[in-house]
Design an enzyme around this catalytic site. Structure first.
Site, PDB file in Angstrom:
ATOM      1  N   GLY A  46       0.824  -1.193   0.000  1.00  0.00           N
ATOM      2  CA  GLY A  46       0.000   0.000   0.000  1.00  0.00           C
ATOM      3  C   GLY A  46       0.860   1.244   0.000  1.00  0.00           C
ATOM      4  O   GLY A  46       2.012   1.222   0.448  1.00  0.00           O
ATOM      5  N   GLN A  51       2.808   9.897   1.458  1.00  0.00           N
ATOM      6  CA  GLN A  51       4.093   9.198   1.424  1.00  0.00           C
ATOM      7  C   GLN A  51       4.925   9.591   0.199  1.00  0.00           C
ATOM      8  O   GLN A  51       6.113   9.270   0.140  1.00  0.00           O
ATOM      9  CB  GLN A  51       3.891   7.684   1.448  1.00  0.00           C
ATOM     10  CG  GLN A  51       3.358   7.186   2.784  1.00  0.00           C
ATOM     11  CD  GLN A  51       3.188   5.688   2.759  1.00  0.00           C
ATOM     12  OE1 GLN A  51       2.161   5.179   2.333  1.00  0.00           O
ATOM     13  NE2 GLN A  51       4.220   4.994   3.207  1.00  0.00           N
ATOM     14  N   CYS A  90       6.164  -0.220   7.228  1.00  0.00           N
ATOM     15  CA  CYS A  90       5.749   0.921   6.411  1.00  0.00           C
ATOM     16  C   CYS A  90       6.898   1.337   5.515  1.00  0.00           C
ATOM     17  O   CYS A  90       8.047   1.396   5.964  1.00  0.00           O
ATOM     18  CB  CYS A  90       5.334   2.081   7.321  1.00  0.00           C
ATOM     19  SG  CYS A  90       4.764   3.550   6.454  1.00  0.00           S
ATOM     20  N   LEU A  91       6.584   1.644   4.260  1.00  0.00           N
ATOM     21  CA  LEU A  91       7.615   2.075   3.327  1.00  0.00           C
ATOM     22  C   LEU A  91       8.274   3.386   3.758  1.00  0.00           C
ATOM     23  O   LEU A  91       9.416   3.661   3.383  1.00  0.00           O
ATOM     24  CB  LEU A  91       7.027   2.228   1.920  1.00  0.00           C
ATOM     25  CG  LEU A  91       6.518   0.939   1.271  1.00  0.00           C
ATOM     26  CD1 LEU A  91       5.846   1.241  -0.060  1.00  0.00           C
ATOM     27  CD2 LEU A  91       7.645  -0.077   1.112  1.00  0.00           C
ATOM     28  N   GLU A 133      -3.288   2.586   5.437  1.00  0.00           N
ATOM     29  CA  GLU A 133      -3.167   3.637   4.423  1.00  0.00           C
ATOM     30  C   GLU A 133      -4.131   4.799   4.685  1.00  0.00           C
ATOM     31  O   GLU A 133      -3.770   5.961   4.496  1.00  0.00           O
ATOM     32  CB  GLU A 133      -3.371   3.075   3.016  1.00  0.00           C
ATOM     33  CG  GLU A 133      -2.378   2.007   2.618  1.00  0.00           C
ATOM     34  CD  GLU A 133      -0.915   2.371   2.807  1.00  0.00           C
ATOM     35  OE1 GLU A 133      -0.554   3.567   2.708  1.00  0.00           O
ATOM     36  OE2 GLU A 133      -0.108   1.466   3.064  1.00  0.00           O
TER      37      GLU A 133
END
Length: 160
Positions: A46, A51, A90-91, A133
């Site tokens: 996601g 982001q 989480c990215l 998200e």
């Protein structure tokens, strides 16, 4: 399509509330395509617009299930049921993991890339991804909700 730069912890865009999308045009469609490509290249499930430092209520998700690629514009969680306690990452927070309580099942109302409203239901990983998200759109990170945080090294130690 172009890969976008993923904002990392400390970037102020990750802590801001996003604005609704009101214009559904080529610019939005390009952003959605770029977000999906960026998420895939980063091996994520996601990605939310903040982001990539865009403060709009836009999310892309693909957990590898029958839903495939999911695009959510102006998403709102309309119902939650049950509970699951799972590990999240989480990215925007590479190398950080945490156990978070999330609903086992969620329903979300959103718009597609053309502005048409639809509903989607998710369980298990999709429920987690939807909640994770959508939280990003309000400036909330999983670390705010985690009851235990682990580095990648600590996670590897636990697996042994």
């Amino acid at each position: 399509m172009a890969k976008r730069i993923i904002a990392k912890d400390g970037d102020e865009s990750l802590r801001k509330r996003c604005k609704d999308v009101t214009v559904f045009d080529d610019k939005l469609w390009t952003m959605l395509d770029d977000m999906y490509e960026t998420m895939q290249e980063a091996n994520g499930v996601g990605l939310a617009a903040p982001q990539i430092s865009v403060l709009r209520r836009v999310v892309v998700i693909d957990v590898g299930d029958e839903h495939g690629k999911i695009e959510l514009i102006n998403p709102v969680i309309t119902s939650m049921k049950g509970k699951q306690h799972e590990l999240e990452g989480c990215l925007s927070l590479p190398g950080m993991w945490g156990y978070v309580d999330r609903p086992a099942k969620v329903k979300v109302k959103a718009q597609d890339r053309y502005g048409k409203e639809f509903d989607i239901e998710g369980t298990e990983l999709l429920a987690i991804a939807l909640c994770h998200e959508i939280d990003h759109l309000s400036g909330i990170l999983f670390t705010d909700k985690a009851d235990e945080l682990l580095t990648s090294e600590q996670l590897e130690e636990r697996k042994k």
